[in-house]
Every structure is written in structure tokens, then in C-alpha cells.
Design a protein around this motif. Structure first.
Motif, PDB file in Angstrom:
ATOM      1  N   UNK A  74       0.714  -1.157  -0.069  1.00  0.00           N
ATOM      2  CA  UNK A  74       0.029   0.089  -0.061  1.00  0.00           C
ATOM      3  C   UNK A  74       0.738   1.279   0.140  1.00  0.00           C
ATOM      4  N   UNK A  75       0.461   2.075  -0.991  1.00  0.00           N
ATOM      5  CA  UNK A  75       1.300   3.402  -1.035  1.00  0.00           C
ATOM      6  C   UNK A  75       0.919   4.583  -0.002  1.00  0.00           C
ATOM      7  N   UNK A  76       1.797   4.739   0.657  1.00  0.00           N
ATOM      8  CA  UNK A  76       1.871   5.802   2.088  1.00  0.00           C
ATOM      9  C   UNK A  76       2.646   6.900   2.078  1.00  0.00           C
ATOM     10  N   UNK A  77       2.139   7.960   2.695  1.00  0.00           N
ATOM     11  CA  UNK A  77       3.140   8.971   3.122  1.00  0.00           C
ATOM     12  C   UNK A  77       3.392   9.017   4.767  1.00  0.00           C
ATOM     13  N   UNK A  78       4.638   9.005   5.139  1.00  0.00           N
ATOM     14  CA  UNK A  78       4.756   9.209   6.377  1.00  0.00           C
ATOM     15  C   UNK A  78       5.390  10.475   6.756  1.00  0.00           C
ATOM     16  N   UNK A  79       5.008  11.105   7.801  1.00  0.00           N
ATOM     17  CA  UNK A  79       5.546  12.384   8.196  1.00  0.00           C
ATOM     18  C   UNK A  79       6.469  12.281   9.207  1.00  0.00           C
ATOM     19  N   UNK A  96      -7.025  10.229  -0.324  1.00  0.00           N
ATOM     20  CA  UNK A  96      -6.827  11.404  -0.607  1.00  0.00           C
ATOM     21  C   UNK A  96      -6.612  11.693  -2.036  1.00  0.00           C
ATOM     22  N   UNK A  97      -6.548  12.812  -2.196  1.00  0.00           N
ATOM     23  CA  UNK A  97      -6.160  13.252  -3.600  1.00  0.00           C
ATOM     24  C   UNK A  97      -4.744  13.357  -3.686  1.00  0.00           C
ATOM     25  N   UNK A 142       0.743  30.960  -2.084  1.00  0.00           N
ATOM     26  CA  UNK A 142       0.850  29.589  -1.247  1.00  0.00           C
ATOM     27  C   UNK A 142      -0.880  29.353  -0.902  1.00  0.00           C
ATOM     28  N   UNK A 143      -1.237  27.952  -1.491  1.00  0.00           N
ATOM     29  CA  UNK A 143      -2.500  27.523  -1.242  1.00  0.00           C
ATOM     30  C   UNK A 143      -2.377  26.341  -0.535  1.00  0.00           C
ATOM     31  N   UNK A 144      -3.238  26.096   0.373  1.00  0.00           N
ATOM     32  CA  UNK A 144      -3.278  24.816   1.273  1.00  0.00           C
ATOM     33  C   UNK A 144      -4.540  24.170   0.839  1.00  0.00           C
ATOM     34  N   UNK A 145      -4.472  22.831   0.428  1.00  0.00           N
ATOM     35  CA  UNK A 145      -5.808  22.155   0.116  1.00  0.00           C
ATOM     36  C   UNK A 145      -5.612  20.736   1.038  1.00  0.00           C
ATOM     37  N   UNK A 146      -6.981  20.594   1.485  1.00  0.00           N
ATOM     38  CA  UNK A 146      -7.068  19.165   2.400  1.00  0.00           C
ATOM     39  C   UNK A 146      -6.616  18.030   1.652  1.00  0.00           C
ATOM     40  N   UNK A 147      -6.042  17.264   2.101  1.00  0.00           N
ATOM     41  CA  UNK A 147      -5.478  16.010   1.511  1.00  0.00           C
ATOM     42  C   UNK A 147      -6.715  15.118   1.127  1.00  0.00           C
ATOM     43  N   UNK A 148      -7.493  15.102   2.166  1.00  0.00           N
ATOM     44  CA  UNK A 148      -8.561  14.028   2.275  1.00  0.00           C
ATOM     45  C   UNK A 148      -9.877  14.333   1.425  1.00  0.00           C
TER      46      UNK A 148
END
Length: 159
Positions: A74-79, A96-97, A142-148
């Protein structure tokens, strides 16, 4: 006399090239170290089995976002906290997007001339895409867009 001028010109050019190379290499060391430490931390924790790439996100907390696949594929992003190396959170990319959708969200409402970067990070307790771009008037935005869900979170326009 002409040979001395040629010699000094060549010497000064070579010296300038060496100095620029040394300065650039030293300037990149902190970023490289932060990326390597985050990747090492993620692999040691077992969050990801394979790592595709990592990028630095500078929000309220400086962090490194490491992209890869876990043991189930499963592809993931870890912070990962940049300073402590502690894992802050992780998200499945399918939940998410993606970055292209975040760019399309921005382009649908604002006039974008050039995208500078798109980075995934965490603000508060929510993952967000930071889209940095230049508008048609040459101003930084700068624009912030929710991932979900791809909804707007915050806009910082015309800097």
C-alpha cells in the motif's frame, strides 16, 4: 604580458568555479542530512518497506514527508519531525487526492502562471497539500488544500 593575463583570467575562472561548487555543496548538506535521517527513521520503524522519495515540508512544524510502500504494498506517506526524527503521522495515498488533483483545485479558482512546488505535510492534525505558484502578475502565492477531500484550507496570495 599577454600570457600572464590569460593565466590570471583562467586561474580566476577556475577559482570561481571551485568556490561556487563548494558553497553549493555545503548549502545542500542540511537538506540531504534531513532527508536521509527521515528515510532511515521510517525504515527502522517498519512503517515503509520501500521508499520512493522524500521531500521537506516547512509549515508550523518542519517535517520530512517520506513516500513509499508498506509490507502490504500500500502506497503511504509518512510524516517525520525534521529535528527529532520522530514519526508524527502517516496516510494511505489512496485515501486522499494526489498532487495533480491539488493543482487542478487551485487552477480551477485562481490564475496560475507557474507552479513552483507541491508538497504534502501536516498542519494541526490534518494532512494538506501546499501548492506554491506564481500568478499571472508575477506574485508568489501559497494555497493549502486538504488531502482527504480537496477542499481549501488556507490561501496566502500576492506576496
Amino acid at each position: 604580458m599577454m600570457n600572464w593575463i590569460k593565466f590570471f583570467s583562467a586561474f580566476l575562472l577556475a577559482l570561481a568555479i571551485v568556490l561556487v561548487t563548494i558553497i553549493f555543496t555545503n548549502a545542500q548538506k542540511p537538506f540531504s542530512a534531513a532527508l536521509q535521517n527521515a528515510e532511515k527513521s521510517v525504515q527502522q520503524s517498519g512503517e515503509l518497506l520501500s521508499i520512493e522519495h522524500a521531500e521537506i515540508y516547512n509549515g508550523t512544524i518542519s517535517m520530512v514527508t517520506v513516500f513509499g510502500k508498506d509490507e502490504k504494498g500500500i502506497e503511504k506517506a509518512v510524516f517525520v519531525d525534521e529535528k527529532s526524527g520522530k514519526i508524527l503521522d502517516s496516510v494511505k495515498l489512496e485515501d486522499g487526492i494526489d498532487s495533480k488533483q491539488a493543482i487542478q483545485t487551485v487552477k480551477s479558482e485562481l490564475k496560475v502562471d507557474k507552479i513552483l512546488h507541491v508538497t504534502l505535510g501536516v498542519e494541526g492534525e490534518y494532512p494538506v497539500w501546499e501548492v506554491a505558484f506564481k500568478s499571472e502578475n508575477g506574485k508568489l502565492n501559497y494555497v493549502y488544500v486538504f488531502f482527504e477531500n480537496g477542499e481549501w484550507w488556507k490561501r496566502i496570495l500576492n506576496l
